[in-house]
Design a protein around this motif. Structure first.
Motif, short mmCIF file in Angstrom:
data_model
loop_
_atom_site.label_atom_id
_atom_site.label_comp_id
_atom_site.label_asym_id
_atom_site.label_seq_id
_atom_site.Cartn_x
_atom_site.Cartn_y
_atom_site.Cartn_z
N MET A 1 0.85 -1.19 0.00
CA MET A 1 0.00 0.00 0.00
C MET A 1 0.89 1.25 0.00
N SER A 2 0.63 2.13 -0.92
CA SER A 2 1.49 3.32 -1.00
C SER A 2 1.01 4.37 -0.01
N THR A 3 1.96 5.14 0.46
CA THR A 3 1.65 6.19 1.40
C THR A 3 1.42 7.50 0.65
N THR A 4 0.94 8.49 1.35
CA THR A 4 0.76 9.81 0.76
C THR A 4 2.09 10.37 0.28
N ILE A 5 3.15 10.16 1.05
CA ILE A 5 4.49 10.65 0.65
C ILE A 5 4.92 9.96 -0.64
N ASP A 6 4.64 8.67 -0.78
CA ASP A 6 4.96 7.96 -2.03
C ASP A 6 4.21 8.59 -3.20
N THR A 7 2.95 8.92 -2.97
CA THR A 7 2.14 9.56 -4.01
C THR A 7 2.74 10.90 -4.41
N ILE A 8 3.12 11.70 -3.43
CA ILE A 8 3.73 13.01 -3.69
C ILE A 8 5.01 12.85 -4.50
N LYS A 9 5.88 11.93 -4.06
CA LYS A 9 7.15 11.69 -4.77
C LYS A 9 6.89 11.27 -6.22
N GLU A 10 5.90 10.42 -6.40
CA GLU A 10 5.55 9.96 -7.75
C GLU A 10 5.04 11.12 -8.61
N GLN A 11 4.17 11.95 -8.05
CA GLN A 11 3.65 13.11 -8.80
C GLN A 11 4.79 14.04 -9.21
N ILE A 12 5.70 14.30 -8.29
CA ILE A 12 6.81 15.21 -8.56
C ILE A 12 7.74 14.63 -9.63
N SER A 13 8.01 13.33 -9.55
CA SER A 13 8.94 12.73 -10.52
C SER A 13 8.29 12.53 -11.89
N ASN A 14 6.98 12.36 -11.93
CA ASN A 14 6.29 12.11 -13.22
C ASN A 14 5.88 13.37 -13.96
N ASN A 15 5.98 14.53 -13.32
CA ASN A 15 5.52 15.78 -13.93
C ASN A 15 6.65 16.82 -13.86
N PRO A 16 7.23 17.15 -15.01
CA PRO A 16 8.35 18.09 -14.99
C PRO A 16 7.97 19.48 -14.46
N ILE A 17 6.72 19.86 -14.63
CA ILE A 17 6.23 21.15 -14.12
C ILE A 17 4.93 20.85 -13.38
N LEU A 18 4.95 21.02 -12.08
CA LEU A 18 3.82 20.61 -11.24
C LEU A 18 3.51 21.71 -10.24
N LEU A 19 2.25 22.11 -10.20
CA LEU A 19 1.79 23.12 -9.26
C LEU A 19 0.79 22.49 -8.29
N TYR A 20 1.14 22.51 -7.02
CA TYR A 20 0.18 22.14 -5.98
C TYR A 20 -0.55 23.43 -5.62
N MET A 21 -1.87 23.42 -5.77
CA MET A 21 -2.63 24.66 -5.65
C MET A 21 -3.99 24.40 -5.04
N LYS A 22 -4.67 25.48 -4.69
CA LYS A 22 -6.06 25.40 -4.24
C LYS A 22 -6.93 25.66 -5.46
N GLY A 23 -7.72 24.66 -5.83
CA GLY A 23 -8.56 24.77 -7.02
C GLY A 23 -7.85 24.19 -8.23
N ASN A 24 -8.22 24.69 -9.41
CA ASN A 24 -7.59 24.24 -10.64
C ASN A 24 -7.27 25.47 -11.49
#
Length: 109
Positions: A1-24
């Motif tokens: 089972m993956s953790t939230t930190i694993d998910t974050i690391k995966e998002q960061i490594s899979n997206n060269p430009i990534l914005l964590y934001m409120k909304g879209n």
């Protein structure tokens, strides 16, 4: 089972430009996210985003992982660039456009 930190690391490594934001990007849910989106969109490259309002686990864990307490957070090529003030300042002095176009070009090759 993956953790939230694993998910974050995966998002960061899979997206060269990534914005964590409120909304879209079409409907930011705070002024700081709105300013960050406007600066990124003005750079003319595609970017990924994560709506932290829809992801409470990420909203809770990312500040600890990043050692950065606020949102939005811009990640480029796996590195935290910073929040709204830094994004806007970099855009105004031309650094953001260079960083974003290089990240996009590197991702394409």
């Amino acid at each position: 089972m993956s953790t939230t930190i694993d998910t974050i690391k995966e998002q960061i490594s899979n997206n060269p430009i990534l914005l964590y934001m409120k909304g879209n990007p079409q409907m930011p849910q705070c002024g700081f996210s709105s300013q960050a989106v406007q600066a990124l969109m003005a750079c003319g490259e595609k970017f990924a985003f994560v709506n932290i309002l829809d992801n409470p686990d990420i909203r809770a864990e990312l500040p600890k992982y990043a050692n950065w307490p606020t949102f939005p957070q811009l990640w480029v090529s796996g590195e935290l660039v910073g929040g709204c003030d830094i994004i806007v300042e970099m855009y105004q002095n031309g650094e953001l456009q260079t960083l974003i176009s290089e990240a996009s070009a590197n991702a394409a090759s």
